[in-house]
Scaffold this active site. Structure first.
Site, PDB file in Angstrom:
ATOM      1  N   GLU A 151      11.099  62.329 -41.874  1.00  0.00           N
ATOM      2  CA  GLU A 151      12.375  61.624 -41.696  1.00  0.00           C
ATOM      3  C   GLU A 151      13.414  62.684 -41.351  1.00  0.00           C
ATOM      4  O   GLU A 151      13.957  63.363 -42.227  1.00  0.00           O
ATOM      5  CB  GLU A 151      12.779  60.893 -42.981  1.00  0.00           C
ATOM      6  CG  GLU A 151      11.867  59.733 -43.347  1.00  0.00           C
ATOM      7  CD  GLU A 151      12.214  58.420 -42.654  1.00  0.00           C
ATOM      8  OE1 GLU A 151      12.993  58.436 -41.676  1.00  0.00           O
ATOM      9  OE2 GLU A 151      11.703  57.379 -43.101  1.00  0.00           O
ATOM     10  N   HIS A 197      10.238  60.017 -37.599  1.00  0.00           N
ATOM     11  CA  HIS A 197      11.244  58.963 -37.788  1.00  0.00           C
ATOM     12  C   HIS A 197      12.603  59.587 -38.093  1.00  0.00           C
ATOM     13  O   HIS A 197      12.710  60.793 -38.319  1.00  0.00           O
ATOM     14  CB  HIS A 197      10.860  58.056 -38.971  1.00  0.00           C
ATOM     15  CG  HIS A 197       9.746  57.114 -38.665  1.00  0.00           C
ATOM     16  ND1 HIS A 197       9.943  55.766 -38.484  1.00  0.00           N
ATOM     17  CD2 HIS A 197       8.420  57.341 -38.487  1.00  0.00           C
ATOM     18  CE1 HIS A 197       8.770  55.193 -38.214  1.00  0.00           C
ATOM     19  NE2 HIS A 197       7.840  56.122 -38.216  1.00  0.00           N
ATOM     20  N   HIS A 205       8.578  53.519 -34.119  1.00  0.00           N
ATOM     21  CA  HIS A 205       9.224  52.374 -33.456  1.00  0.00           C
ATOM     22  C   HIS A 205       8.953  52.368 -31.943  1.00  0.00           C
ATOM     23  O   HIS A 205       7.986  52.948 -31.499  1.00  0.00           O
ATOM     24  CB  HIS A 205      10.720  52.363 -33.783  1.00  0.00           C
ATOM     25  CG  HIS A 205      10.962  52.513 -35.262  1.00  0.00           C
ATOM     26  ND1 HIS A 205      10.858  51.465 -36.136  1.00  0.00           N
ATOM     27  CD2 HIS A 205      11.243  53.614 -36.021  1.00  0.00           C
ATOM     28  CE1 HIS A 205      11.081  51.898 -37.371  1.00  0.00           C
ATOM     29  NE2 HIS A 205      11.314  53.200 -37.336  1.00  0.00           N
TER      30      HIS A 205
HETATM   31 ZN   LIG Z   1      11.772  54.664 -38.692  1.00  0.00          ZN
END
Ligand SMILES: [Zn+2]
Length: 236
Positions: free
Chosen positions: A139, A78, A11
């Site tokens: 993640e 992430h 992002h």
């Molecule tokens: Zn993400």
């Protein structure tokens, strides 16, 4: 020549990623990417970043950067999020299951004591299906989970997590992981009775370590090393 690793902070800019519990995913992923990149450099890797600032970078551009530099691995960072706020843990995603993903996941789970959601294949993720090299997407915990969000606000937790990711990359490329905890030398003033003296001490893990000789000098004692008994003797 060192291996070239592309570190991808998920992002950025107008795309904040998951938001919740006072956190924006884009800020954590950037912090993590910079920490991972720094440690990788210290281990002798060359590092390419898809972003080093809070800017928007399209997914295609992220892949183009890694592919054009012919990187040896692509590691995207992430944080997870779910409608179910009790969802928690760490998972590592990849196009096809591979050791890079397993080593990173294993190091994170061994060290961080969070739920092991495992290594998962995801054919649909752009940065995994459009990169030419071994690519994984970590993640690192759920922003939507209050407990994990607290961890993600903790700089020392992020440092530990970064180290785990780097250890996994090192293992994959057969690079010896050097303990990169640098001991910091600082000047500290110590007072004994009416005398204050300044000594170099080493700060490590939050404690200050002073040399025995320096401490003895402060306390007006003598230090002798007895070679026969292998004893360090502190005398008045
Ligand atoms: Zn993400």
């Amino acid at each position: 020549m060192g291996k070239l690793i592309c570190i991808d902070a998920g992002h950025g800019g107008t795309d904040p990623g998951a938001c919740g519990n006072g956190l924006k995913e884009k800020n954590i992923t950037l912090k993590m990417a910079l920490k991972v990149g720094k440690l990788l450099s210290e281990c002798g890797f060359d590092v390419v970043y898809t972003r080093t600032k809070d800017i928007y970078v399209a997914l295609g551009e992220r892949c183009r950067i890694a592919n054009s530099k012919k990187c040896d691995a692509f590691v995207s960072i992430h944080n997870n999020s779910a409608a179910n706020i009790s969802a928690n843990g760490i998972e590592t995603l990849c196009y096809t299951k591979n050791n890079l993903a397993y080593y990173i996941q294993q190091n994170l789970i061994d060290e961080l004591n969070l739920t092991d959601r495992g290594v998962k294949e995801r054919k649909d993720l752009y940065v995994l299906n459009s990169t030419d090299m071994q690519a994984v997407l970590v993640e690192l915990g759920f922003i939507s989970n209050a407990k994990e969000a607290e961890l993600l606000k903790d700089e020392s937790f992020l440092d530990r997590a970064a180290k785990c990711i780097v250890k996994g990359i090192c293992k994959y490329f057969n690079v010896n992981y050097e303990e990169v905890d640098k001991m910091e030398k600082v000047k500290r003033n110590y007072k004994y009775k009416n005398t204050t003296k300044s000594f170099d001490v080493v700060n490590w893990d939050g404690n200050n370590y002073i040399a025995v000789r320096d401490l003895a000098e402060l306390l007006n004692k003598k230090v002798k090393y007895d070679n026969t008994t292998k004893l360090t003797i502190i005398e008045d």
